[in-house]
Design a protein around this motif. Structure first.
Motif, PDB file in Angstrom:
ATOM      1  N   VAL A  11     -26.630  23.783  20.879  1.00  0.00           N
ATOM      2  CA  VAL A  11     -27.716  23.365  21.608  1.00  0.00           C
ATOM      3  C   VAL A  11     -29.022  23.811  20.657  1.00  0.00           C
ATOM      4  CG1 VAL A  11     -29.246  23.180  23.524  1.00  0.00           C
ATOM      5  CG2 VAL A  11     -26.806  23.431  23.671  1.00  0.00           C
ATOM      6  N   ILE A  12     -29.710  22.708  20.261  1.00  0.00           N
ATOM      7  CA  ILE A  12     -30.935  22.971  19.217  1.00  0.00           C
ATOM      8  C   ILE A  12     -32.138  22.463  19.925  1.00  0.00           C
ATOM      9  CG2 ILE A  12     -31.736  22.358  16.826  1.00  0.00           C
ATOM     10  CD1 ILE A  12     -28.559  21.751  16.276  1.00  0.00           C
ATOM     11  N   SER A  13     -32.996  23.425  19.849  1.00  0.00           N
ATOM     12  CA  SER A  13     -34.574  22.676  20.492  1.00  0.00           C
ATOM     13  C   SER A  13     -35.413  23.015  19.185  1.00  0.00           C
ATOM     14  CB  SER A  13     -34.867  23.632  21.450  1.00  0.00           C
ATOM     15  OG  SER A  13     -35.106  25.063  21.243  1.00  0.00           O
ATOM     16  N   GLN A  14     -36.434  21.949  19.290  1.00  0.00           N
ATOM     17  CA  GLN A  14     -37.451  22.032  18.304  1.00  0.00           C
ATOM     18  C   GLN A  14     -38.786  21.995  19.074  1.00  0.00           C
ATOM     19  OE1 GLN A  14     -35.413  18.875  15.203  1.00  0.00           O
ATOM     20  NE2 GLN A  14     -37.614  19.310  14.928  1.00  0.00           N
ATOM     21  N   LYS A  15     -39.811  22.498  18.689  1.00  0.00           N
ATOM     22  CA  LYS A  15     -41.227  22.559  19.112  1.00  0.00           C
ATOM     23  C   LYS A  15     -42.065  22.509  18.004  1.00  0.00           C
ATOM     24  CE  LYS A  15     -40.548  25.869  22.994  1.00  0.00           C
ATOM     25  NZ  LYS A  15     -41.018  27.057  23.206  1.00  0.00           N
ATOM     26  N   PRO A  16     -43.135  21.689  18.055  1.00  0.00           N
ATOM     27  CA  PRO A  16     -43.328  20.645  19.258  1.00  0.00           C
ATOM     28  C   PRO A  16     -42.659  19.545  18.997  1.00  0.00           C
ATOM     29  CG  PRO A  16     -45.384  20.448  17.539  1.00  0.00           C
ATOM     30  CD  PRO A  16     -44.254  21.337  17.117  1.00  0.00           C
TER      31      PRO A  16
END
Lengths: 111, 113
Positions: free
Chosen positions: B3-8
């Motif tokens: 599971v990979i998240s990016q911000k913004p």
């Protein structure tokens, strides 16, 4: 000539049809072959992964690799409107982590 | 998988400014990658970021323009420096879980005015 060729489409087919997506390549050293699905405004999602040659099936999806012809295919059976997306092929050689990408084919499944 | 998240997820920036994009993974991974994707186009690899070593940049991309940090096995940042409208694009991070199997974050949509 690009290392990986993929028709950008769009490819429009009626719901329930069998879809065939293809890529050709020139580098005989490629051993890893992937298909990714990318919905609009989303990141690519790994769909199928094949090492070396042969077929691989997962539900309605079948990936084929023909190394003698340097040709890979993705078949989608009983296509659904939710299959509408861009499909990208990617491949890599042994000992080289970098993926070489096709241009992506935009697929539209009409209800 | 991972599971990979990016911000913004998206940003609109002024010419000449810089933006730092964060990428967080839910498991420890050795190899992380940063890509750029122009609208309707395929993916272009910017650089490979391995923990504990300098990032490796592809032809056409330089560290001064796209500095990358990789402080641990679950996190990386990409900075787009001194931005111009030509930098407007989608920036994606990915991780390699098994040989050549890369999983992608949702992307950061950047618009430079």
């Amino acid at each position: 000539q690009k290392e990986v060729e993929q028709d950008p489409g769009p490819l429009s087919v009626p719901e329930g049809a069998i879809v065939s997506l293809n890529c050709t390549y020139s580098n005989s050293a490629f051993q890893y072959f992937m298909w990714y699905r990318q919905y609009s405004r989303k990141g690519p999602e790994l769909l199928m992964y094949t090492y070396s040659s042969g077929n691989k099936e997962d539900g309605r999806f079948t990936a084929q690799v023909d190394k003698s012809s340097k040709y890979i295919s993705l078949f989608i059976r009983d296509s659904q409107p939710s299959d509408s997306a861009t499909y990208l092929c990617a491949m890599s050689a042994q000992g080289n982590y970098q993926l070489i990408w096709g241009a992506g084919t935009k697929l539209i499944i009409k209800p | 998988s991972a599971v990979i998240s990016q911000k913004p997820s998206r940003d609109i920036c002024q010419r000449g400014t810089s933006l730092t994009i964060q990428c967080q993974v839910d498991s420890q991974v050795t190899m992380m990658f940063w890509y750029r994707q122009q609208p309707g186009q395929s993916l272009t690899l910017i650089a490979t970021a391995n923990q504990g070593s300098e990032a490796t940049y592809e032809s056409g991309f330089v560290i001064d323009k796209f500095p990358i940090s990789r402080p641990n096995l679950t996190f990386s940042t990409l900075t787009v420096s001194n931005m111009s409208p030509e930098d407007s694009s989608i920036y994606l991070c990915s991780v390699e879980i098994r040989a050549r199997e890369q999983f992608f974050g949702p992307g950061t949509r950047l618009t430079v005015l």
